[in-house]
Design a protein around this motif. Structure first.
Motif, PDB file in Angstrom:
ATOM      1  N   ARG A 134      -2.919  -5.197  10.544  1.00 26.71           N
ATOM      2  CA  ARG A 134      -1.917  -5.382  11.585  1.00 26.71           C
ATOM      3  C   ARG A 134      -0.560  -5.704  10.967  1.00 26.71           C
ATOM      4  NH1 ARG A 134      -2.774  -7.318  16.663  1.00 26.71           N
ATOM      5  NH2 ARG A 134      -0.532  -6.966  16.772  1.00 26.71           N
ATOM      6  N   GLN A 135       0.490  -5.351  11.666  1.00 29.14           N
ATOM      7  CA  GLN A 135       1.866  -5.700  11.314  1.00 29.14           C
ATOM      8  C   GLN A 135       2.216  -5.324   9.873  1.00 29.14           C
ATOM      9  OE1 GLN A 135       2.106  -9.841  12.361  1.00 29.14           O
ATOM     10  NE2 GLN A 135       2.016  -9.437  14.553  1.00 29.14           N
ATOM     11  N   ALA A 136       1.887  -4.067   9.539  1.00 28.15           N
ATOM     12  CA  ALA A 136       2.282  -3.529   8.239  1.00 28.15           C
ATOM     13  C   ALA A 136       3.730  -3.054   8.342  1.00 28.15           C
ATOM     14  CB  ALA A 136       1.368  -2.383   7.836  1.00 28.15           C
ATOM     15  N   PHE A 137       4.567  -3.550   7.464  1.00 32.99           N
ATOM     16  CA  PHE A 137       6.001  -3.237   7.490  1.00 32.99           C
ATOM     17  C   PHE A 137       6.251  -1.942   6.733  1.00 32.99           C
ATOM     18  CE2 PHE A 137      10.305  -3.706   5.674  1.00 32.99           C
ATOM     19  CZ  PHE A 137      11.028  -3.847   6.843  1.00 32.99           C
ATOM     20  N   GLU A 156      11.806   3.732   8.752  1.00 30.57           N
ATOM     21  CA  GLU A 156      11.778   2.548   7.896  1.00 30.57           C
ATOM     22  C   GLU A 156      12.178   1.317   8.701  1.00 30.57           C
ATOM     23  OE1 GLU A 156      14.289   3.341   4.586  1.00 30.57           O
ATOM     24  OE2 GLU A 156      13.039   4.959   3.791  1.00 30.57           O
ATOM     25  N   GLY A 157      11.406   0.235   8.497  1.00 23.88           N
ATOM     26  CA  GLY A 157      11.661  -0.999   9.227  1.00 23.88           C
ATOM     27  C   GLY A 157      10.712  -1.230  10.377  1.00 23.88           C
ATOM     28  N   ASP A 158       9.953  -0.214  10.775  1.00 21.85           N
ATOM     29  CA  ASP A 158       9.015  -0.351  11.881  1.00 21.85           C
ATOM     30  C   ASP A 158       7.769  -1.126  11.456  1.00 21.85           C
ATOM     31  OD1 ASP A 158      10.681   1.030  13.533  1.00 21.85           O
ATOM     32  OD2 ASP A 158       9.591   2.926  13.414  1.00 21.85           O
ATOM     33  N   LEU A 159       7.091  -1.731  12.435  1.00 22.75           N
ATOM     34  CA  LEU A 159       5.806  -2.384  12.218  1.00 22.75           C
ATOM     35  C   LEU A 159       4.688  -1.433  12.635  1.00 22.75           C
ATOM     36  CD1 LEU A 159       6.283  -6.073  13.468  1.00 22.75           C
ATOM     37  CD2 LEU A 159       6.007  -5.285  11.120  1.00 22.75           C
ATOM     38  N   LEU A 160       3.643  -1.357  11.806  1.00 23.47           N
ATOM     39  CA  LEU A 160       2.570  -0.403  12.037  1.00 23.47           C
ATOM     40  C   LEU A 160       1.223  -1.111  12.091  1.00 23.47           C
ATOM     41  CD1 LEU A 160       3.611   2.353   9.457  1.00 23.47           C
ATOM     42  CD2 LEU A 160       4.385   2.078  11.819  1.00 23.47           C
ATOM     43  N   CYS A 161       0.311  -0.516  12.845  1.00 24.12           N
ATOM     44  CA  CYS A 161      -1.086  -0.937  12.888  1.00 24.12           C
ATOM     45  C   CYS A 161      -1.905   0.159  12.209  1.00 24.12           C
ATOM     46  CB  CYS A 161      -1.540  -1.145  14.329  1.00 24.12           C
ATOM     47  SG  CYS A 161      -3.321  -1.405  14.512  1.00 24.12           S
ATOM     48  N   LEU A 162      -2.452  -0.128  11.038  1.00 21.72           N
ATOM     49  CA  LEU A 162      -3.245   0.851  10.287  1.00 21.72           C
ATOM     50  C   LEU A 162      -4.694   0.824  10.776  1.00 21.72           C
ATOM     51  CD1 LEU A 162      -2.197   0.478   6.539  1.00 21.72           C
ATOM     52  CD2 LEU A 162      -1.810   2.451   8.022  1.00 21.72           C
ATOM     53  N   HIS A 163      -5.254   2.022  10.971  1.00 23.08           N
ATOM     54  CA  HIS A 163      -6.651   2.100  11.420  1.00 23.08           C
ATOM     55  C   HIS A 163      -7.256   3.418  10.947  1.00 23.08           C
ATOM     56  CE1 HIS A 163      -5.649   4.939  14.728  1.00 23.08           C
ATOM     57  NE2 HIS A 163      -4.507   4.270  14.753  1.00 23.08           N
ATOM     58  N   GLU A 164      -8.558   3.556  11.112  1.00 19.84           N
ATOM     59  CA  GLU A 164      -9.263   4.763  10.669  1.00 19.84           C
ATOM     60  C   GLU A 164      -9.699   5.622  11.848  1.00 19.84           C
ATOM     61  OE1 GLU A 164     -11.332   4.027   6.511  1.00 19.84           O
ATOM     62  OE2 GLU A 164     -11.881   2.419   7.923  1.00 19.84           O
ATOM     63  N   LEU A 166       5.797   3.420   1.564  1.00 19.22           N
ATOM     64  CA  LEU A 166       5.425   2.114   1.037  1.00 19.22           C
ATOM     65  C   LEU A 166       5.296   1.135   2.201  1.00 19.22           C
ATOM     66  CD1 LEU A 166       4.864   0.352  -1.444  1.00 19.22           C
ATOM     67  CD2 LEU A 166       7.316  -0.199  -1.505  1.00 19.22           C
ATOM     68  N   LEU A 167       4.100   0.579   2.363  1.00 18.59           N
ATOM     69  CA  LEU A 167       3.812  -0.376   3.436  1.00 18.59           C
ATOM     70  C   LEU A 167       3.574  -1.749   2.824  1.00 18.59           C
ATOM     71  CD1 LEU A 167       1.280   1.758   5.525  1.00 18.59           C
ATOM     72  CD2 LEU A 167       3.788   1.802   5.604  1.00 18.59           C
ATOM     73  N   ARG A 168       4.075  -2.782   3.506  1.00 22.68           N
ATOM     74  CA  ARG A 168       3.913  -4.152   3.008  1.00 22.68           C
ATOM     75  C   ARG A 168       3.264  -4.999   4.095  1.00 22.68           C
ATOM     76  NH1 ARG A 168       6.077  -6.926  -1.203  1.00 22.68           N
ATOM     77  NH2 ARG A 168       7.499  -5.185  -1.639  1.00 22.68           N
ATOM     78  N   SER A 169       2.234  -5.750   3.712  1.00 23.13           N
ATOM     79  CA  SER A 169       1.540  -6.602   4.684  1.00 23.13           C
ATOM     80  C   SER A 169       0.769  -7.697   3.970  1.00 23.13           C
ATOM     81  CB  SER A 169       0.560  -5.771   5.524  1.00 23.13           C
ATOM     82  OG  SER A 169      -0.244  -6.611   6.335  1.00 23.13           O
ATOM     83  N   LEU A 197       0.851  -1.191   0.000  1.00 20.40           N
ATOM     84  CA  LEU A 197       0.000   0.000   0.000  1.00 20.40           C
ATOM     85  C   LEU A 197       0.885   1.239   0.000  1.00 20.40           C
ATOM     86  CD1 LEU A 197      -2.543  -1.018   2.801  1.00 20.40           C
ATOM     87  CD2 LEU A 197      -3.096  -0.807   0.361  1.00 20.40           C
ATOM     88  N   TRP A 198       0.413   2.284  -0.677  1.00 20.48           N
ATOM     89  CA  TRP A 198       1.027   3.606  -0.526  1.00 20.48           C
ATOM     90  C   TRP A 198       0.239   4.370   0.533  1.00 20.48           C
ATOM     91  CZ3 TRP A 198       5.629   4.205  -2.268  1.00 20.48           C
ATOM     92  CH2 TRP A 198       6.039   3.700  -3.498  1.00 20.48           C
ATOM     93  N   ALA A 199       0.943   4.984   1.487  1.00 19.63           N
ATOM     94  CA  ALA A 199       0.302   5.813   2.504  1.00 19.63           C
ATOM     95  C   ALA A 199       0.909   7.208   2.435  1.00 19.63           C
ATOM     96  CB  ALA A 199       0.521   5.213   3.897  1.00 19.63           C
ATOM     97  N   TYR A 200       0.049   8.234   2.393  1.00 15.78           N
ATOM     98  CA  TYR A 200       0.494   9.614   2.218  1.00 15.78           C
ATOM     99  C   TYR A 200       0.420  10.355   3.561  1.00 15.78           C
ATOM    100  CZ  TYR A 200       0.362   8.882  -2.818  1.00 15.78           C
ATOM    101  OH  TYR A 200       0.607   8.428  -4.089  1.00 15.78           O
ATOM    102  N   PRO A 201       1.568  10.612   4.212  1.00 14.51           N
ATOM    103  CA  PRO A 201       1.547  11.278   5.524  1.00 14.51           C
ATOM    104  C   PRO A 201       0.947  12.679   5.447  1.00 14.51           C
ATOM    105  CG  PRO A 201       3.693  10.309   5.085  1.00 14.51           C
ATOM    106  CD  PRO A 201       2.929  10.260   3.801  1.00 14.51           C
ATOM    107  N   ASP A 202       0.178  13.043   6.501  1.00 17.75           N
ATOM    108  CA  ASP A 202      -0.326  14.404   6.601  1.00 17.75           C
ATOM    109  C   ASP A 202       0.715  15.259   7.331  1.00 17.75           C
ATOM    110  OD1 ASP A 202      -0.540  13.749   9.287  1.00 17.75           O
ATOM    111  OD2 ASP A 202      -2.727  13.520   9.242  1.00 17.75           O
ATOM    112  N   GLU A 203       0.282  16.357   7.941  1.00 15.75           N
ATOM    113  CA  GLU A 203       1.229  17.279   8.578  1.00 15.75           C
ATOM    114  C   GLU A 203       1.738  16.787   9.931  1.00 15.75           C
ATOM    115  OE1 GLU A 203       2.509  19.969   7.124  1.00 15.75           O
ATOM    116  OE2 GLU A 203       1.412  19.283   5.362  1.00 15.75           O
ATOM    117  N   SER A 204       1.169  15.736  10.478  1.00 16.82           N
ATOM    118  CA  SER A 204       1.633  15.225  11.766  1.00 16.82           C
ATOM    119  C   SER A 204       3.022  14.624  11.612  1.00 16.82           C
ATOM    120  CB  SER A 204       0.664  14.170  12.310  1.00 16.82           C
ATOM    121  OG  SER A 204       0.529  13.089  11.414  1.00 16.82           O
TER     122      SER A 204
END
Length: 581
Positions: free
Chosen positions: A87-90, A70-78, A100-103, A57-64
């Protein structure tokens, strides 16, 4: 009986770490979204898009601005991490204005995505089964019972081959390694089971590692080079590859950042088509790769070479050690210990493999004693404080001071910090009653950087260290505002964990905290000697410490903490005091 007790305690450590990690994770997830965004615990995205290949997935960061790298694991949510999209998006890479996120869950996440703003919280992976597998192997295999457990409980007979030692010594001296570096190579090459090399900052430990690997491969050994991070492994492989040794990295291609492009990277060792047959070679991989049949699970090695060994826990080291009978550890127990969530700062070194194997009277330990990074004035204090006066400056940098092309461009009120011959400077903090953010000190750091760049110092030669991510974010915002994004991006401004292994012409240490009650509470973290040592030994010619004074230990505090605070006061005394308006 001692071995059984050790394995039991290691299993308890593994489970404690897992339980603590998940408890901290859910505590973060449950916090209000806006509070997490403010603290940098969460990254906001304006939108998601399907990635360039399945599972991305492509994720577009906002101003935050978050702490993620790079290399961290992320939990994507709304908006609610307890109801995740994925869960566990690389976090694979950052390209311009998108991540670029991979899961494995990327397709499902895209199908459920509502098309509006979304967020990423930290995530973790439960690796307990890998540790359990390794500990079970240690308890039941010949290598575990005959070599590893006796080594850990101090009953293994540590022996060396004199002929191998002499051979390695001749090679090292013929290639201009200094006396102690040559000793280290000699001991490592001659060790039947174990050798430990202590490499204080800037002493050339990676160069030593390269020759050790080359000599091992020359006699036909299969060598596993491993560490706690892919970055450390990649740096080691680059140095070994430069020695003309057959080298391969095992792992995902996304884990090959800064790896020499000529070094092949394969998902599993079976895929290395150029692997020498009947000859030695080097494989770089994390210890976890030895638990995966797809990567290294059915391979054994002659030697395991650990880099950055001071940051490797005993359970993690055992995972790799069970694949060989010979171990070379290269690290520095006076620098950062392992990251452990379930143990106090005072207790972390006890669970590091390097500290366990390097008692003061260990006869298999060699310390490198010449630093080629810091000049002699910056070397003196850490040498006396952490290395019993044995560390000394050598090489072209030993007597060099900071030289600015346009020193006249330095504003007069900054002369005490930036001009003159003094190499170690202390500036009392400007902000009062600050905890993890000190806006006035951050402004000062930005002003110092702007002056240095204006005087001709490249932005890439400035490093800024702070104990707190929040202070790092505050400084980075100020740098972008004053210098522009391009120039600001050239300055490393981060925590000490991210700075270990790096060096810069000028290093600014912003300790941030000035609130006395808060300092008393965080003193074991803020003044931990290993953290302070790494922070101040990144600089080549100029160190500027911006911190609190006076600092005294609260009544009843741990004697170790009292000693650490005394060391900090001694550092302040050693530096030239430069109060700024």
């Amino acid at each position: 009986m001692r071995s059984l007790s050790l394995l039991t305690s290691l299993r308890q450590l593994v489970h404690d770490e897992r339980d603590t990690a998940f408890a901290e994770l859910f505590h973060t997830w449950e916090q209000p979204l806006q509070e997490k965004l403010r603290k940098g615990l969460t990254q906001g995205f304006s939108k998601l898009e399907q990635g360039p290949e399945p599972g991305t997935l492509w994720a577009y960061p906002d101003e935050s601005e978050s702490r993620f790298r790079e290399g961290d694991l992320l939990c994507l949510h709304e908006g609610n991490a307890l109801e995740p999209l994925c869960r566990q998006a690389f976090f694979e890479s950052e390209e311009d204005d998108r991540w670029l996120l991979r899961s494995r869950q990327a397709a499902t996440a895209w199908a459920d995505y509502a098309g509006s703003a979304c967020y990423a919280d930290p995530d973790v992976m439960d690796l307990t089964d890998y540790y359990e597998q390794a500990l079970q192997d240690i308890a039941t295999t010949a290598i575990g019972q005959e070599v590893i457990l006796p080594l850990l409980d101090g009953t293994l007979d540590i022996t060396f081959d004199d002929d191998d030692m002499d051979e390695a010594m001749c090679v090292a001296r013929s290639e201009d390694y200094n006396a102690r570096q040559a000793d280290a190579v000699s001991w490592a090459h001659g060790a039947h089971h174990v050798a430990c090399i202590q490499g204080p900052p800037g002493t050339g430990k990676t160069r030593v590692l390269g020759l050790i690997a080359r000599l091992a491969v020359a006699r036909g050994e299969r060598v596993l080079v491993t560490s706690h991070t892919h970055m450390a492994i990649n740096n080691a492989l680059n140095k070994i590859h430069a020695q003309g040794v057959p080298v391969v990295k095992v792992g995902r291609t996304t884990q090959c950042k800064e790896l020499d492009r000529q070094i092949p990277c394969v998902e599993g060792l079976d895929a290395w088509e150029e692997r020498p047959s009947g000859a030695g070679y080097v494989v770089g991989a994390t210890p976890f790769a030895t638990c995966s049949l797809r990567r290294l699970g059915h391979y054994t090695f002659d030697t395991v070479l650990f880099d950055e060994a001071s940051q490797i826990t005993i359970p993690l080291a055992l995972m790799a050690m069970r694949k060989a009978r010979r171990y070379i550890f290269i690290g520095d127990q006076k620098q950062l210990p392992p990251v452990l969530l379930s143990r106090s700062v005072l207790d972390k070194q006890a669970h590091a493999i390097f500290s366990r194997l390097t008692a003061p009277d260990a006869d298999h330990l060699v310390m490198l004693d010449e630093t080629y990074r810091m000049n002699q004035w910056l070397t003196q204090w850490p040498s006396q404080t952490y290395y019993d006066g044995q560390l000394r400056a050598a090489g072209p940098n030993a007597r060099r001071r900071l030289a600015l092309a346009s020193a006249r461009a330095i504003p007069r009120h900054l002369h005490p910090a930036l001009c003159g011959e003094d190499c170690a400077i202390f500036v009392p903090s400007l902000g009062t009653h600050c905890r993890t953010v000190n806006a006035q000190d951050a402004d000062l750091v930005v002003e110092l950087c702007k002056a240095l760049i204006g005087a001709g110092l490249p932005a890439s030669e400035i490093g800024i260290v702070s104990p707190y991510r929040a202070q790092g974010r505050c400084i980075r915002r100020g740098l972008r505002a004053q210098l522009g994004s391009t120039v600001a991006h050239g300055i490393v401004a981060d925590t000490v964990e991210r700075m270990q292994g790096q060096e810069r012409e000028v290093v600014i240490l912003s300790l941030t905290s000035t609130d006395p009650a808060f300092i008393a509470m965080v003193a074991p973290f803020l003044f931990q000697p290993e953290r302070l040592n790494v922070s101040i030994t990144r600089a080549k010619t100029k160190l500027i410490v911006i911190g609190p004074e006076p600092v005294t230990a609260p009544a009843g505090s741990d004697p170790a903490v009292q000693q650490w605070l005394a060391q900090y006061r001694d550092l302040i005394t050693y530096c030239r005091r430069a109060p700024l308006p």
